[in-house]
Design a protein around this motif. Structure first.
Motif, PDB file in Angstrom:
ATOM      1  N   LYS A  24       0.757  -1.035   0.111  1.00  0.00           N
ATOM      2  CA  LYS A  24      -0.089   0.184   0.168  1.00  0.00           C
ATOM      3  C   LYS A  24       0.747   0.945   0.322  1.00  0.00           C
ATOM      4  O   LYS A  24       1.420   1.442   0.611  1.00  0.00           O
ATOM      5  N   ALA A  25       0.378   1.991  -0.705  1.00  0.00           N
ATOM      6  CA  ALA A  25       1.321   3.674  -0.808  1.00  0.00           C
ATOM      7  C   ALA A  25       1.261   4.571   0.416  1.00  0.00           C
ATOM      8  O   ALA A  25      -0.056   4.391   1.642  1.00  0.00           O
ATOM      9  N   THR A  26       2.339   5.060   0.780  1.00  0.00           N
ATOM     10  CA  THR A  26       2.298   5.948   1.551  1.00  0.00           C
ATOM     11  C   THR A  26       1.999   7.493   1.624  1.00  0.00           C
ATOM     12  O   THR A  26       2.103   7.606   0.152  1.00  0.00           O
ATOM     13  N   ALA A  27       2.226   8.212   2.597  1.00  0.00           N
ATOM     14  CA  ALA A  27       2.125  10.312   1.633  1.00  0.00           C
ATOM     15  C   ALA A  27       3.888  10.151   0.928  1.00  0.00           C
ATOM     16  O   ALA A  27       3.950  10.475   0.030  1.00  0.00           O
ATOM     17  N   ASP A  28       4.660   9.193   1.573  1.00  0.00           N
ATOM     18  CA  ASP A  28       6.142   9.415   1.277  1.00  0.00           C
ATOM     19  C   ASP A  28       6.012   8.900  -0.636  1.00  0.00           C
ATOM     20  O   ASP A  28       6.720   9.478  -1.204  1.00  0.00           O
ATOM     21  N   SER A  29       5.327   7.940  -0.377  1.00  0.00           N
ATOM     22  CA  SER A  29       5.970   6.965  -1.630  1.00  0.00           C
ATOM     23  C   SER A  29       4.453   8.212  -2.869  1.00  0.00           C
ATOM     24  O   SER A  29       5.091   8.401  -4.116  1.00  0.00           O
ATOM     25  N   GLU A  30       3.892   8.251  -1.983  1.00  0.00           N
ATOM     26  CA  GLU A  30       2.772   9.147  -3.206  1.00  0.00           C
ATOM     27  C   GLU A  30       3.601  10.618  -3.242  1.00  0.00           C
ATOM     28  O   GLU A  30       3.076  11.319  -4.483  1.00  0.00           O
ATOM     29  N   ALA A  31       4.693  11.027  -3.078  1.00  0.00           N
ATOM     30  CA  ALA A  31       5.455  12.088  -2.874  1.00  0.00           C
ATOM     31  C   ALA A  31       6.695  12.293  -3.455  1.00  0.00           C
ATOM     32  O   ALA A  31       7.076  12.683  -4.324  1.00  0.00           O
ATOM     33  N   GLY A  32       6.778  10.569  -4.321  1.00  0.00           N
ATOM     34  CA  GLY A  32       8.180  10.175  -5.098  1.00  0.00           C
ATOM     35  C   GLY A  32       9.132  10.128  -4.117  1.00  0.00           C
ATOM     36  O   GLY A  32       9.868  10.002  -4.886  1.00  0.00           O
ATOM     37  N   ALA A  61      14.612 -17.997  -5.081  1.00  0.00           N
ATOM     38  CA  ALA A  61      15.193 -18.926  -5.164  1.00  0.00           C
ATOM     39  C   ALA A  61      14.388 -20.327  -4.530  1.00  0.00           C
ATOM     40  O   ALA A  61      14.403 -21.379  -5.133  1.00  0.00           O
ATOM     41  N   ALA A  62      12.907 -19.510  -3.959  1.00  0.00           N
ATOM     42  CA  ALA A  62      12.088 -20.678  -4.006  1.00  0.00           C
ATOM     43  C   ALA A  62      10.989 -21.228  -4.854  1.00  0.00           C
ATOM     44  O   ALA A  62      10.126 -21.412  -5.057  1.00  0.00           O
ATOM     45  N   GLY A  63      12.115 -20.479  -5.878  1.00  0.00           N
ATOM     46  CA  GLY A  63       9.987 -20.314  -7.283  1.00  0.00           C
ATOM     47  C   GLY A  63       9.086 -19.605  -6.603  1.00  0.00           C
ATOM     48  O   GLY A  63       7.417 -19.804  -7.513  1.00  0.00           O
ATOM     49  N   LEU A  64       8.554 -19.046  -6.267  1.00  0.00           N
ATOM     50  CA  LEU A  64       7.447 -18.657  -5.806  1.00  0.00           C
ATOM     51  C   LEU A  64       7.521 -17.507  -6.295  1.00  0.00           C
ATOM     52  O   LEU A  64       5.730 -17.081  -7.150  1.00  0.00           O
ATOM     53  N   LEU A  65       8.574 -16.313  -7.009  1.00  0.00           N
ATOM     54  CA  LEU A  65       8.485 -15.275  -7.524  1.00  0.00           C
ATOM     55  C   LEU A  65       8.034 -15.044  -9.185  1.00  0.00           C
ATOM     56  O   LEU A  65       8.561 -16.067 -10.041  1.00  0.00           O
ATOM     57  N   LEU A  66       7.588 -14.528  -9.118  1.00  0.00           N
ATOM     58  CA  LEU A  66       6.460 -14.513 -10.979  1.00  0.00           C
ATOM     59  C   LEU A  66       6.820 -13.414 -11.365  1.00  0.00           C
ATOM     60  O   LEU A  66       6.558 -13.000 -12.631  1.00  0.00           O
ATOM     61  N   ALA A  67       6.794 -11.651 -10.477  1.00  0.00           N
ATOM     62  CA  ALA A  67       6.464 -10.775 -11.214  1.00  0.00           C
ATOM     63  C   ALA A  67       6.789  -9.791  -9.739  1.00  0.00           C
ATOM     64  O   ALA A  67       6.155  -9.895  -9.045  1.00  0.00           O
ATOM     65  N   GLY A  68       7.265  -8.755  -9.640  1.00  0.00           N
ATOM     66  CA  GLY A  68       6.972  -7.880  -8.828  1.00  0.00           C
ATOM     67  C   GLY A  68       7.702  -6.396  -9.576  1.00  0.00           C
ATOM     68  O   GLY A  68       8.992  -6.661  -9.862  1.00  0.00           O
ATOM     69  N   GLU A  69       7.205  -5.437  -8.891  1.00  0.00           N
ATOM     70  CA  GLU A  69       7.677  -3.905  -9.433  1.00  0.00           C
ATOM     71  C   GLU A  69       7.360  -2.919  -8.503  1.00  0.00           C
ATOM     72  O   GLU A  69       5.250  -3.502  -8.073  1.00  0.00           O
ATOM     73  N   GLY A  70       7.495  -1.716  -8.618  1.00  0.00           N
ATOM     74  CA  GLY A  70       7.081  -0.620  -7.930  1.00  0.00           C
ATOM     75  C   GLY A  70       6.742   0.042  -8.693  1.00  0.00           C
ATOM     76  O   GLY A  70       6.467   0.159 -10.131  1.00  0.00           O
ATOM     77  N   VAL A  71       4.930   0.820  -7.910  1.00  0.00           N
ATOM     78  CA  VAL A  71       4.600   1.711  -9.066  1.00  0.00           C
ATOM     79  C   VAL A  71       5.316   3.295  -9.195  1.00  0.00           C
ATOM     80  O   VAL A  71       5.257   3.661  -7.833  1.00  0.00           O
ATOM     81  N   GLN A  72       5.133   4.208  -9.912  1.00  0.00           N
ATOM     82  CA  GLN A  72       5.343   5.690  -9.403  1.00  0.00           C
ATOM     83  C   GLN A  72       3.716   6.194  -9.209  1.00  0.00           C
ATOM     84  O   GLN A  72       2.820   5.615  -8.529  1.00  0.00           O
ATOM     85  N   PRO A  73       4.011   7.064  -8.700  1.00  0.00           N
ATOM     86  CA  PRO A  73       3.187   7.986  -7.895  1.00  0.00           C
ATOM     87  C   PRO A  73       1.516   8.203  -8.579  1.00  0.00           C
ATOM     88  O   PRO A  73       1.417   8.231  -9.357  1.00  0.00           O
ATOM     89  N   SER A  74       0.510   8.279  -7.982  1.00  0.00           N
ATOM     90  CA  SER A  74      -1.062   8.188  -8.299  1.00  0.00           C
ATOM     91  C   SER A  74      -0.780   9.481  -9.415  1.00  0.00           C
ATOM     92  O   SER A  74      -1.391   9.515  -9.845  1.00  0.00           O
ATOM     93  N   SER A  75       0.167  10.629  -8.862  1.00  0.00           N
ATOM     94  CA  SER A  75      -0.424  12.019  -9.239  1.00  0.00           C
ATOM     95  C   SER A  75       0.240  11.555 -11.241  1.00  0.00           C
ATOM     96  O   SER A  75       0.473  13.138 -11.760  1.00  0.00           O
ATOM     97  N   LYS A  76       0.680  10.598 -11.301  1.00  0.00           N
ATOM     98  CA  LYS A  76       1.711  10.579 -12.615  1.00  0.00           C
ATOM     99  C   LYS A  76       0.186   9.252 -13.458  1.00  0.00           C
ATOM    100  O   LYS A  76       0.830   9.215 -14.244  1.00  0.00           O
ATOM    101  N   SER A  90      -3.933   8.375   0.151  1.00  0.00           N
ATOM    102  CA  SER A  90      -2.676   8.031  -0.301  1.00  0.00           C
ATOM    103  C   SER A  90      -3.132   6.030   0.482  1.00  0.00           C
ATOM    104  O   SER A  90      -2.147   5.041  -0.553  1.00  0.00           O
ATOM    105  N   GLU A  91      -3.577   5.422   1.223  1.00  0.00           N
ATOM    106  CA  GLU A  91      -3.576   4.351   1.716  1.00  0.00           C
ATOM    107  C   GLU A  91      -4.585   3.045   1.188  1.00  0.00           C
ATOM    108  O   GLU A  91      -4.065   2.666   1.684  1.00  0.00           O
ATOM    109  N   ASP A  92      -4.875   4.251   0.147  1.00  0.00           N
ATOM    110  CA  ASP A  92      -6.048   3.476  -0.314  1.00  0.00           C
ATOM    111  C   ASP A  92      -5.332   3.103  -1.423  1.00  0.00           C
ATOM    112  O   ASP A  92      -5.889   2.959  -2.675  1.00  0.00           O
ATOM    113  N   LEU A  93      -3.669   3.572  -1.872  1.00  0.00           N
ATOM    114  CA  LEU A  93      -3.176   2.761  -3.158  1.00  0.00           C
ATOM    115  C   LEU A  93      -2.196   2.433  -3.414  1.00  0.00           C
ATOM    116  O   LEU A  93      -1.831   1.709  -1.705  1.00  0.00           O
TER     117      LEU A  93
END
Length: 119
Positions: free
Chosen positions: A8-16, A36-51, A72-75
């Protein structure tokens, strides 16, 4: 089962604000452990909702809204897709995750629908 693990986003992550190098390194090690455990299919961070943009649907009507979006906590700030045997395994791995934000943060785990769910 596949799950989406949502950071979940925070005020800091939403501020970029970018994470500190030590947090980036810790998350990198966690991702390596998941892979290594064979669990990871994908993973990414996303840019702030302002973009970002939202498209709202109401029957045939469409409306577009430019970010930022609130609260922001809903993002979403990032996500993983994991292949796990069950929700308990996903929870166990999520508990091992470094705190993904400099302060308080939340991770949400949601199972994905599988083809069998529609049969």
């Amino acid at each position: 089962m596949r799950v989406m693990v949502i950071v979940k986003a925070t005020a800091d992550s939403e501020a970029g604000l970018m994470p500190a190098p030590d947090l980036v390194a810790a998350m990198g090690r966690f991702n390596e452990d998941l892979a290594a455990a064979g669990l990871l299919l994908a993973g990414e961070g996303v840019q702030p909702s302002s973009k970002g943009v939202r498209i709202a649907f109401d029957g045939p009507a469409r409306s577009l809204a430019q970010g930022p979006f609130f609260p922001s906590e809903d993002l979403l700030a990032g996500f993983w897709l994991w292949q796990v045997k069950d929700l308990d395994e996903a929870v166990a791995w999520a508990r091992r995750c470094p705190n993904p934000m400099p302060g308080p943060s939340v991770i949400e785990i949601r199972p994905l629908y599988e083809e069998a769910d529609f049969a």
